[in-house]
Design an enzyme around this catalytic site. Sequence first.
Site, PDB file in Angstrom:
ATOM      1  N   SER A 127      57.235  18.315 -15.684  1.00  0.00           N
ATOM      2  CA  SER A 127      56.810  19.713 -15.803  1.00  0.00           C
ATOM      3  C   SER A 127      56.927  20.205 -17.239  1.00  0.00           C
ATOM      4  O   SER A 127      56.180  21.086 -17.665  1.00  0.00           O
ATOM      5  CB  SER A 127      57.674  20.617 -14.916  1.00  0.00           C
ATOM      6  OG  SER A 127      57.341  20.495 -13.566  1.00  0.00           O
ATOM      7  N   ASP A 150      51.425  28.385 -12.153  1.00  0.00           N
ATOM      8  CA  ASP A 150      52.847  28.087 -11.999  1.00  0.00           C
ATOM      9  C   ASP A 150      53.534  29.209 -11.218  1.00  0.00           C
ATOM     10  O   ASP A 150      52.929  29.811 -10.336  1.00  0.00           O
ATOM     11  CB  ASP A 150      53.472  27.911 -13.393  1.00  0.00           C
ATOM     12  CG  ASP A 150      54.636  26.933 -13.395  1.00  0.00           C
ATOM     13  OD1 ASP A 150      55.683  27.280 -12.817  1.00  0.00           O
ATOM     14  OD2 ASP A 150      54.506  25.849 -13.975  1.00  0.00           O
ATOM     15  N   ASN A 200      58.113  13.549 -10.780  1.00  0.00           N
ATOM     16  CA  ASN A 200      59.482  13.178 -11.145  1.00  0.00           C
ATOM     17  C   ASN A 200      60.161  12.240 -10.152  1.00  0.00           C
ATOM     18  O   ASN A 200      61.377  12.291  -9.979  1.00  0.00           O
ATOM     19  CB  ASN A 200      60.327  14.448 -11.293  1.00  0.00           C
ATOM     20  CG  ASN A 200      59.771  15.398 -12.313  1.00  0.00           C
ATOM     21  OD1 ASN A 200      59.116  14.999 -13.263  1.00  0.00           O
ATOM     22  ND2 ASN A 200      60.036  16.692 -12.115  1.00  0.00           N
ATOM     23  N   HIS A 209      60.565  28.658 -14.148  1.00  0.00           N
ATOM     24  CA  HIS A 209      59.706  27.495 -14.399  1.00  0.00           C
ATOM     25  C   HIS A 209      58.465  27.857 -15.198  1.00  0.00           C
ATOM     26  O   HIS A 209      58.193  27.268 -16.256  1.00  0.00           O
ATOM     27  CB  HIS A 209      59.321  26.855 -13.067  1.00  0.00           C
ATOM     28  CG  HIS A 209      58.738  25.487 -13.181  1.00  0.00           C
ATOM     29  ND1 HIS A 209      57.407  25.258 -13.378  1.00  0.00           N
ATOM     30  CD2 HIS A 209      59.320  24.266 -13.111  1.00  0.00           C
ATOM     31  CE1 HIS A 209      57.179  23.955 -13.420  1.00  0.00           C
ATOM     32  NE2 HIS A 209      58.332  23.331 -13.257  1.00  0.00           N
TER      33      HIS A 209
END
Length: 500
Positions: free
Chosen positions: A433, A201, A346, A242
């Site tokens: 996520s 990530d 998404n 994130h």
Amino acid sequence: MFTLRTSTSGIPRRRAVTAGIAISAALCAAVLVPGAAMAAPNASGAAAIQAVPGPLMNYAINVGIVNRGQTLKVERAVAAAGGSVIESYAEIGVVIAQSDNAAFATALAKEKAVLSVGATRTAPVAATDPTYGVSDPLAPGESGHKRSAAAATTKDAGVEAEVTVIPDPSESRQWDMAAIGAVAAHEITDGSRDVLVAVIDSGIQGDHPDLAANIDVNASASCLSGVADTSYESWQPTTSSHGTHVAGTIAAARNGIGIVGVAPNVRVSAVKVVNDDGFIYPEAAICGFMYATETGADITNNSYYIDPWEFWCDNNADQSAVKTAVNRAVQYSQGKGVLNVAAAGNSALDLANKTVDSSSPNDTVPVTRPIDATCHDIPAELDGVVTVSSTTSTGAKSGFSNYGLGVIDIAAPGSSILSTVAGGGYGTSSGTSMASPHVAGVAALLKSVHPEYSGLALGDVLYAQANDVACPAGSALCTGPVENNAFFGEGLVDALEAVN
């Protein structure tokens, strides 16, 4: 995924993997000379192609026969074509290279050892890019896997929203943990320190009070340059929370501070793959999978899709070559016993019935193009990867979540999820996520109580234990039976079942 993912029954799907040959890899690099002519024949003896000055680009090159000798031939061909090697993985037959020769791909394709070659992006490599101007050259065949590269920073990897900073302990606000049975599961176990989850990530805040105790510093690195940099600074987040948010959902510690993760006693590693412009390029992702495997990860969480294409298609030479290279890294990791978990995306798209893509490439100018079943969101749609859709607090599919019969494996909470954020605080975010790390956390609990399970076995058990969720009444988009449908796959992930 791919064509093997066709079961619509409640029977867990066991999918084949191809393990690479475990031979130590090599890296060779040289400073690029713009427009340098190729004066020597390539490694197969074919006549050299005259170099043509062009933009500086990165390439993924796949070796036809996976062994060290064939990989070394490709490394030499890279040099002969006016390029330099960023990283070389003999164990999977993939070489990542850089060149400003516009004829580079054509020249490499003439090497008999090469199966395919493709550019990893559509924009030229910028001077600010961590891969720019490969330096510190190594001789062909010299090991370069563990060499430290320059430190780099990152920003957002796709958080849809970050709001409501919470300064106080807030476990009671974690509706998601109750929904998947994690609260009850914690009465049995918080997980084992023997289990390691790699968070591939944007980095994890190393000194966050809810995460510091569970971060395996020795297994963390940045892959932004295409080569793993293990320095502490390299894998710290700068402009994105994130990765820190994802890590908190998986393993925020039970310490009386803030929140509690799904598996609050397991270890996590930060494997940073998101550059300062928010891109996850293939060379970073491949490095991420290989480094996570090398450092003993049991599970990886992948809350992203690989840029610059939302869908990588077989009918395009560049995209097909890159997809092959990424898939080799993923299959190698799974062959080593790793379970890879990924967000479905998404875009509210039916991944089982793709028709058009208007958002790619996202590093230059997007074009509208037809797409079909040979075009894949990677890594989510690669074979063996656990693909996760998102649900709301009411149990419905989140409006933004991708879906698809035979593509979605399992569902998890992803709307308004409270977790850790960079800066030492807490915030809520939404997205697949956020759903994916719930599944990674449950897999970590399952691995804790069943250390003998391989990665693919973990996936099979996750599917078998998931709670069936039927399609909403009257929905034309959700197809398939309650046991396995387009919105929820095998059902909602169940932490309590995992520890029982």
